[in-house]
Design a protein around this motif. Structure first.
Motif, PDB file in Angstrom:
ATOM      1  N   ALA A  52       0.829  -1.208   0.000  1.00 33.37           N
ATOM      2  CA  ALA A  52       0.000   0.000   0.000  1.00 33.37           C
ATOM      3  C   ALA A  52       0.862   1.256   0.000  1.00 33.37           C
ATOM      4  O   ALA A  52       0.568   2.222  -0.712  1.00 33.37           O
ATOM      5  CB  ALA A  52      -0.926  -0.003   1.212  1.00 33.37           C
ATOM      6  N   ALA A  53       1.943   1.245   0.775  1.00 36.01           N
ATOM      7  CA  ALA A  53       2.851   2.396   0.802  1.00 36.01           C
ATOM      8  C   ALA A  53       3.486   2.608  -0.561  1.00 36.01           C
ATOM      9  O   ALA A  53       3.608   3.754  -1.032  1.00 36.01           O
ATOM     10  CB  ALA A  53       3.922   2.198   1.873  1.00 36.01           C
ATOM     11  N   LEU A  54       3.893   1.528  -1.212  1.00 35.52           N
ATOM     12  CA  LEU A  54       4.469   1.642  -2.552  1.00 35.52           C
ATOM     13  C   LEU A  54       3.448   2.199  -3.538  1.00 35.52           C
ATOM     14  O   LEU A  54       3.770   3.065  -4.359  1.00 35.52           O
ATOM     15  CB  LEU A  54       4.978   0.285  -3.026  1.00 35.52           C
ATOM     16  CG  LEU A  54       5.592   0.262  -4.426  1.00 35.52           C
ATOM     17  CD1 LEU A  54       6.827   1.144  -4.479  1.00 35.52           C
ATOM     18  CD2 LEU A  54       5.909  -1.153  -4.835  1.00 35.52           C
ATOM     19  N   ALA A  55       2.214   1.732  -3.458  1.00 37.15           N
ATOM     20  CA  ALA A  55       1.169   2.254  -4.342  1.00 37.15           C
ATOM     21  C   ALA A  55       0.914   3.737  -4.084  1.00 37.15           C
ATOM     22  O   ALA A  55       0.676   4.505  -5.020  1.00 37.15           O
ATOM     23  CB  ALA A  55      -0.113   1.448  -4.158  1.00 37.15           C
ATOM     24  N   LEU A  56       0.997   4.149  -2.830  1.00 39.21           N
ATOM     25  CA  LEU A  56       0.837   5.571  -2.518  1.00 39.21           C
ATOM     26  C   LEU A  56       1.978   6.400  -3.082  1.00 39.21           C
ATOM     27  O   LEU A  56       1.764   7.498  -3.587  1.00 39.21           O
ATOM     28  CB  LEU A  56       0.742   5.773  -1.004  1.00 39.21           C
ATOM     29  CG  LEU A  56      -0.596   5.444  -0.371  1.00 39.21           C
ATOM     30  CD1 LEU A  56      -0.488   5.527   1.143  1.00 39.21           C
ATOM     31  CD2 LEU A  56      -1.683   6.375  -0.872  1.00 39.21           C
ATOM     32  N   VAL A  57       3.190   5.888  -2.976  1.00 36.44           N
ATOM     33  CA  VAL A  57       4.347   6.596  -3.524  1.00 36.44           C
ATOM     34  C   VAL A  57       4.213   6.754  -5.035  1.00 36.44           C
ATOM     35  O   VAL A  57       4.587   7.786  -5.611  1.00 36.44           O
ATOM     36  CB  VAL A  57       5.660   5.862  -3.151  1.00 36.44           C
ATOM     37  CG1 VAL A  57       6.844   6.396  -3.944  1.00 36.44           C
ATOM     38  CG2 VAL A  57       5.924   5.986  -1.665  1.00 36.44           C
ATOM     39  N   LEU A  58       3.637   5.745  -5.683  1.00 38.54           N
ATOM     40  CA  LEU A  58       3.429   5.792  -7.131  1.00 38.54           C
ATOM     41  C   LEU A  58       2.174   6.579  -7.510  1.00 38.54           C
ATOM     42  O   LEU A  58       1.802   6.616  -8.683  1.00 38.54           O
ATOM     43  CB  LEU A  58       3.344   4.367  -7.687  1.00 38.54           C
ATOM     44  CG  LEU A  58       4.610   3.526  -7.534  1.00 38.54           C
ATOM     45  CD1 LEU A  58       4.370   2.107  -7.998  1.00 38.54           C
ATOM     46  CD2 LEU A  58       5.769   4.166  -8.286  1.00 38.54           C
ATOM     47  N   ARG A  59       1.530   7.193  -6.520  1.00 35.77           N
ATOM     48  CA  ARG A  59       0.341   8.024  -6.705  1.00 35.77           C
ATOM     49  C   ARG A  59      -0.828   7.269  -7.329  1.00 35.77           C
ATOM     50  O   ARG A  59      -1.538   7.783  -8.199  1.00 35.77           O
ATOM     51  CB  ARG A  59       0.674   9.260  -7.525  1.00 35.77           C
ATOM     52  CG  ARG A  59       1.717  10.137  -6.904  1.00 35.77           C
ATOM     53  CD  ARG A  59       1.372  11.581  -7.118  1.00 35.77           C
ATOM     54  NE  ARG A  59       2.400  12.450  -6.585  1.00 35.77           N
ATOM     55  CZ  ARG A  59       2.281  13.091  -5.445  1.00 35.77           C
ATOM     56  NH1 ARG A  59       1.219  12.932  -4.714  1.00 35.77           N
ATOM     57  NH2 ARG A  59       3.228  13.897  -5.028  1.00 35.77           N
ATOM     58  N   ALA A  60      -1.037   6.066  -6.888  1.00 34.99           N
ATOM     59  CA  ALA A  60      -2.151   5.251  -7.365  1.00 34.99           C
ATOM     60  C   ALA A  60      -3.451   5.745  -6.717  1.00 34.99           C
ATOM     61  O   ALA A  60      -3.424   6.300  -5.622  1.00 34.99           O
ATOM     62  CB  ALA A  60      -1.927   3.788  -7.013  1.00 34.99           C
ATOM     63  N   PRO A  61      -4.577   5.533  -7.384  1.00 36.46           N
ATOM     64  CA  PRO A  61      -5.862   5.891  -6.771  1.00 36.46           C
ATOM     65  C   PRO A  61      -6.114   5.054  -5.508  1.00 36.46           C
ATOM     66  O   PRO A  61      -5.542   3.975  -5.335  1.00 36.46           O
ATOM     67  CB  PRO A  61      -6.895   5.542  -7.843  1.00 36.46           C
ATOM     68  CG  PRO A  61      -6.125   5.444  -9.111  1.00 36.46           C
ATOM     69  CD  PRO A  61      -4.730   5.062  -8.753  1.00 36.46           C
ATOM     70  N   PHE A  62      -6.997   5.568  -4.648  1.00 37.68           N
ATOM     71  CA  PHE A  62      -7.231   4.932  -3.353  1.00 37.68           C
ATOM     72  C   PHE A  62      -7.657   3.476  -3.489  1.00 37.68           C
ATOM     73  O   PHE A  62      -7.173   2.615  -2.752  1.00 37.68           O
ATOM     74  CB  PHE A  62      -8.285   5.724  -2.571  1.00 37.68           C
ATOM     75  CG  PHE A  62      -8.603   5.128  -1.239  1.00 37.68           C
ATOM     76  CD1 PHE A  62      -7.687   5.189  -0.197  1.00 37.68           C
ATOM     77  CD2 PHE A  62      -9.803   4.477  -1.014  1.00 37.68           C
ATOM     78  CE1 PHE A  62      -7.966   4.637   1.029  1.00 37.68           C
ATOM     79  CE2 PHE A  62     -10.094   3.916   0.212  1.00 37.68           C
ATOM     80  CZ  PHE A  62      -9.169   4.004   1.233  1.00 37.68           C
ATOM     81  N   LEU A  63      -8.555   3.182  -4.402  1.00 39.82           N
ATOM     82  CA  LEU A  63      -9.010   1.795  -4.551  1.00 39.82           C
ATOM     83  C   LEU A  63      -7.879   0.875  -4.995  1.00 39.82           C
ATOM     84  O   LEU A  63      -7.824  -0.294  -4.604  1.00 39.82           O
ATOM     85  CB  LEU A  63     -10.171   1.718  -5.532  1.00 39.82           C
ATOM     86  CG  LEU A  63     -11.492   2.297  -5.019  1.00 39.82           C
ATOM     87  CD1 LEU A  63     -12.564   2.230  -6.102  1.00 39.82           C
ATOM     88  CD2 LEU A  63     -11.945   1.580  -3.774  1.00 39.82           C
TER      89      LEU A  63
END
Length: 102
Positions: free
Chosen positions: A73-84
């Motif tokens: 989840a942290a990696l997805a946030l760093v990559l600016r992925a949407p919340f879902l």
């Protein structure tokens, strides 16, 4: 009977905290430091809750599938992925690690 006493004390305590919050003067809430702290407090509490739920099991520190899901989840946030996508990444990685490790 002890349970009802605890419920009553908790209810009175919650009401008292709310009442005290309403009695705080508006001038005290308009200070810049109070505004900054009140903006950061929910983030800090959520981060502490997440860490406690991820890395603690009763009184033992654990590293398991939950930590891998949090890392995804942290990696997805760093990559600016949407919340879902962030939530889905955490779920998929956690489930995958649990399936592999048993």
């Amino acid at each position: 009977m002890n349970v009802w006493i605890a419920i009553a004390v908790t209810a009175v305590g919650c009401y008292a905290v709310k009442l005290i919050g309403l009695l705080v003067p508006a001038g005290a809430l308009e200070r810049p430091m109070v505004k900054r702290l009140s903006a950061l407090l929910p983030v800090a509490l959520l981060a502490a809750l997440t860490a406690q739920q991820t890395f603690a099991d009763e009184r033992v520190l654990v590293l398991d599938a939950r930590a891998a899901g949090l890392a995804a989840a942290a990696l997805a946030l760093v990559l600016r992925a949407p919340f879902l996508v962030v939530v889905a990444a955490a779920v998929v990685v956690t489930a995958g690690v649990r399936a592999l490790t048993g």
